[in-house]
Design a protein around this motif. Sequence first.
Motif, PDB file in Angstrom:
ATOM      1  N   TYR A   1       6.157  65.346  88.031  1.00  0.00           N
ATOM      2  CA  TYR A   1       5.182  65.794  87.033  1.00  0.00           C
ATOM      3  C   TYR A   1       4.629  64.567  86.336  1.00  0.00           C
ATOM      4  CZ  TYR A   1       3.180  68.061  82.919  1.00  0.00           C
ATOM      5  OH  TYR A   1       2.322  68.483  81.929  1.00  0.00           O
ATOM      6  N   VAL A   2       3.298  64.485  86.240  1.00  0.00           N
ATOM      7  CA  VAL A   2       2.629  63.344  85.605  1.00  0.00           C
ATOM      8  C   VAL A   2       1.794  63.852  84.437  1.00  0.00           C
ATOM      9  CG1 VAL A   2       1.020  61.427  85.914  1.00  0.00           C
ATOM     10  CG2 VAL A   2       2.550  62.081  87.791  1.00  0.00           C
ATOM     11  N   GLN A   3       1.994  63.260  83.271  1.00  0.00           N
ATOM     12  CA  GLN A   3       1.327  63.697  82.048  1.00  0.00           C
ATOM     13  C   GLN A   3       0.482  62.581  81.448  1.00  0.00           C
ATOM     14  OE1 GLN A   3       1.262  66.749  80.173  1.00  0.00           O
ATOM     15  NE2 GLN A   3      -0.281  65.564  79.061  1.00  0.00           N
ATOM     16  N   GLU A   4      -0.788  62.868  81.196  1.00  0.00           N
ATOM     17  CA  GLU A   4      -1.672  61.941  80.489  1.00  0.00           C
ATOM     18  C   GLU A   4      -1.294  61.880  79.017  1.00  0.00           C
ATOM     19  OE1 GLU A   4      -4.949  61.112  77.753  1.00  0.00           O
ATOM     20  OE2 GLU A   4      -3.936  63.020  78.081  1.00  0.00           O
ATOM     21  N   ALA A   5      -1.293  60.666  78.455  1.00  0.00           N
ATOM     22  CA  ALA A   5      -1.093  60.462  77.020  1.00  0.00           C
ATOM     23  C   ALA A   5      -1.916  59.243  76.622  1.00  0.00           C
ATOM     24  CB  ALA A   5       0.393  60.274  76.699  1.00  0.00           C
ATOM     25  N   VAL A   6      -1.771  58.788  75.380  1.00  0.00           N
ATOM     26  CA  VAL A   6      -2.584  57.668  74.904  1.00  0.00           C
ATOM     27  C   VAL A   6      -1.706  56.575  74.316  1.00  0.00           C
ATOM     28  CG1 VAL A   6      -4.627  59.071  74.489  1.00  0.00           C
ATOM     29  CG2 VAL A   6      -2.956  58.788  72.662  1.00  0.00           C
ATOM     30  N   SER A   7      -2.209  55.344  74.362  1.00  0.00           N
ATOM     31  CA  SER A   7      -1.427  54.186  73.923  1.00  0.00           C
ATOM     32  C   SER A   7      -1.768  53.745  72.510  1.00  0.00           C
ATOM     33  CB  SER A   7      -1.660  53.012  74.883  1.00  0.00           C
ATOM     34  OG  SER A   7      -2.980  52.517  74.762  1.00  0.00           O
ATOM     35  N   PHE A   8      -2.696  54.440  71.845  1.00  0.00           N
ATOM     36  CA  PHE A   8      -3.102  53.961  70.520  1.00  0.00           C
ATOM     37  C   PHE A   8      -2.476  54.771  69.388  1.00  0.00           C
ATOM     38  CE2 PHE A   8      -6.569  55.924  72.904  1.00  0.00           C
ATOM     39  CZ  PHE A   8      -6.800  57.105  72.220  1.00  0.00           C
ATOM     40  N   MET A   9      -1.252  55.253  69.617  1.00  0.00           N
ATOM     41  CA  MET A   9      -0.510  55.951  68.571  1.00  0.00           C
ATOM     42  C   MET A   9       0.668  55.127  68.061  1.00  0.00           C
ATOM     43  SD  MET A   9      -1.970  58.895  67.999  1.00  0.00           S
ATOM     44  CE  MET A   9      -3.088  60.068  68.784  1.00  0.00           C
ATOM     45  N   TYR A  10       0.730  53.854  68.460  1.00  0.00           N
ATOM     46  CA  TYR A  10       1.805  52.992  67.977  1.00  0.00           C
ATOM     47  C   TYR A  10       1.523  52.522  66.549  1.00  0.00           C
ATOM     48  CZ  TYR A  10       3.337  52.586  72.857  1.00  0.00           C
ATOM     49  OH  TYR A  10       3.787  52.853  74.135  1.00  0.00           O
ATOM     50  N   ARG A  11       2.566  52.062  65.903  1.00  0.00           N
ATOM     51  CA  ARG A  11       2.399  51.431  64.595  1.00  0.00           C
ATOM     52  C   ARG A  11       1.574  50.153  64.763  1.00  0.00           C
ATOM     53  NH1 ARG A  11       7.959  50.270  61.866  1.00  0.00           N
ATOM     54  NH2 ARG A  11       7.952  52.560  61.953  1.00  0.00           N
ATOM     55  N   ASP A  12       0.759  49.837  63.768  1.00  0.00           N
ATOM     56  CA  ASP A  12      -0.038  48.610  63.786  1.00  0.00           C
ATOM     57  C   ASP A  12       0.862  47.434  64.137  1.00  0.00           C
ATOM     58  OD1 ASP A  12      -1.375  46.178  62.868  1.00  0.00           O
ATOM     59  OD2 ASP A  12      -2.826  47.504  61.901  1.00  0.00           O
ATOM     60  N   GLY A  13       0.487  46.709  65.192  1.00  0.00           N
ATOM     61  CA  GLY A  13       1.334  45.605  65.645  1.00  0.00           C
ATOM     62  C   GLY A  13       0.822  44.231  65.304  1.00  0.00           C
ATOM     63  N   GLY A  14      -0.303  44.153  64.593  1.00  0.00           N
ATOM     64  CA  GLY A  14      -0.859  42.843  64.301  1.00  0.00           C
ATOM     65  C   GLY A  14      -1.195  42.115  65.586  1.00  0.00           C
ATOM     66  N   ALA A  15      -0.751  40.866  65.678  1.00  0.00           N
ATOM     67  CA  ALA A  15      -1.010  40.060  66.875  1.00  0.00           C
ATOM     68  C   ALA A  15       0.117  40.146  67.895  1.00  0.00           C
ATOM     69  CB  ALA A  15      -1.236  38.602  66.479  1.00  0.00           C
ATOM     70  N   ASP A  16       1.167  40.917  67.583  1.00  0.00           N
ATOM     71  CA  ASP A  16       2.314  41.029  68.487  1.00  0.00           C
ATOM     72  C   ASP A  16       2.008  41.984  69.641  1.00  0.00           C
ATOM     73  OD1 ASP A  16       3.763  39.359  66.818  1.00  0.00           O
ATOM     74  OD2 ASP A  16       4.683  41.031  65.718  1.00  0.00           O
ATOM     75  N   TRP A  17       2.625  41.710  70.791  1.00  0.00           N
ATOM     76  CA  TRP A  17       2.512  42.624  71.919  1.00  0.00           C
ATOM     77  C   TRP A  17       3.320  43.889  71.643  1.00  0.00           C
ATOM     78  CZ3 TRP A  17      -0.788  42.406  75.828  1.00  0.00           C
ATOM     79  CH2 TRP A  17      -1.393  41.170  76.142  1.00  0.00           C
ATOM     80  N   ILE A  18       2.806  45.014  72.081  1.00  0.00           N
ATOM     81  CA  ILE A  18       3.439  46.311  71.874  1.00  0.00           C
ATOM     82  C   ILE A  18       3.859  46.872  73.224  1.00  0.00           C
ATOM     83  CG2 ILE A  18       3.035  48.694  71.144  1.00  0.00           C
ATOM     84  CD1 ILE A  18       0.998  47.580  69.121  1.00  0.00           C
ATOM     85  N   ASP A  19       5.151  47.194  73.364  1.00  0.00           N
ATOM     86  CA  ASP A  19       5.586  47.840  74.595  1.00  0.00           C
ATOM     87  C   ASP A  19       5.973  49.288  74.316  1.00  0.00           C
ATOM     88  OD1 ASP A  19       8.162  47.885  73.497  1.00  0.00           O
ATOM     89  OD2 ASP A  19       8.902  46.222  74.734  1.00  0.00           O
ATOM     90  N   GLU A  20       6.480  49.971  75.316  1.00  0.00           N
ATOM     91  CA  GLU A  20       6.758  51.406  75.205  1.00  0.00           C
ATOM     92  C   GLU A  20       7.888  51.737  74.238  1.00  0.00           C
ATOM     93  OE1 GLU A  20       4.865  50.584  79.207  1.00  0.00           O
ATOM     94  OE2 GLU A  20       6.385  49.635  77.923  1.00  0.00           O
ATOM     95  N   ASP A  21       8.695  50.743  73.870  1.00  0.00           N
ATOM     96  CA  ASP A  21       9.795  50.975  72.933  1.00  0.00           C
ATOM     97  C   ASP A  21       9.390  50.766  71.482  1.00  0.00           C
ATOM     98  OD1 ASP A  21      11.568  51.486  75.062  1.00  0.00           O
ATOM     99  OD2 ASP A  21      11.894  49.337  75.343  1.00  0.00           O
TER     100      ASP A  21
END
Length: 305
Positions: free
Chosen positions: A113-133
């Motif tokens: 099963y494959v589900q579409e979602a979005v990546s722009f619901m993370y906390r503001d990360g500033g200049a840091d890279w944001i991963d799935e965790d």
Amino acid sequence: MKVFVAGATGVLGKRAVGRLVEAGHDVTAVARSEEKAALVRSLGATPVTVDLFDPAAVKAAVDGHEVVMNLATHIPPFSKAALPGVWSENDRLRSEASKNLVDAALATGASRYVQEAVSFMYRDGGADWIDEDAPLDLPSLGGSMLDAEKETRRFTDGGGTGVVLRFGQFYAPEAIHTEMMAKLVKRRLSPAVGPDDGYVTTIHADDAGAAVVAALNAPAGTYNVTDDEPLTRKVFGETVAAALGKKPPRKIPEVVAKVSGEKGRFYMRSMRVSNKRFKDATGWAPAYPSVREGWPVVAAAMKEG
């Protein structure tokens, strides 16, 4: 493989269906009108009409498929994002329709099963890279995304392979948000609201479609599907303007987003989202590493259209 695709005629869906067919898969695609059914047939897939909010109908349609994909969304344009009720259809597609599809997939023996979602619901990360965790910071409209992701995990817990794809913001010649950005730039206004040094994470729709096919080989889990190189808003705006042959745009006052409440303010976060986990898991890589390469192609297509 026999693949069932909901949301098959949208900006992402039609590209995913085309690439699935090209890869040799037998695709059944949901189409809600004869015009959309014709599009599905032109892509080499078999159209089916089904109400995603009818559990019995969904189960009957899904039966016999090895893979079930929910790519269905109903995202309003930014100009209407703060209006009451405009997210309700999208919420139902991610909450109710996802549940029905997972129920059907489990009941009929689908393996993935494959589900579409979005990546722009993370906390503001500033200049840091944001991963799935990284921690999420969801506005109220994001609750349904968590519902969809929870359903995907339920599929995995039930013995299948559930894959969540958190996409960056799509851009494509016919995408409504892309058209809106072009209109803003032509008026010498920035296509991205928020601090100049905040990052914008996007993905060309063609690359997103390729990622859906790659998800057939991904281990169960949640993955960001984004450009290799998110740009700051300032550079993003300048890049889009250059692609359209326009002068660098002026910044839109942040108050425009702030007055629209939380639904507007979350657009102003800095999202430097990493796609490394998905690339490592599947071997997928975007053909357009950033909007520097992708937007000139989109601009040329818009001009021809």
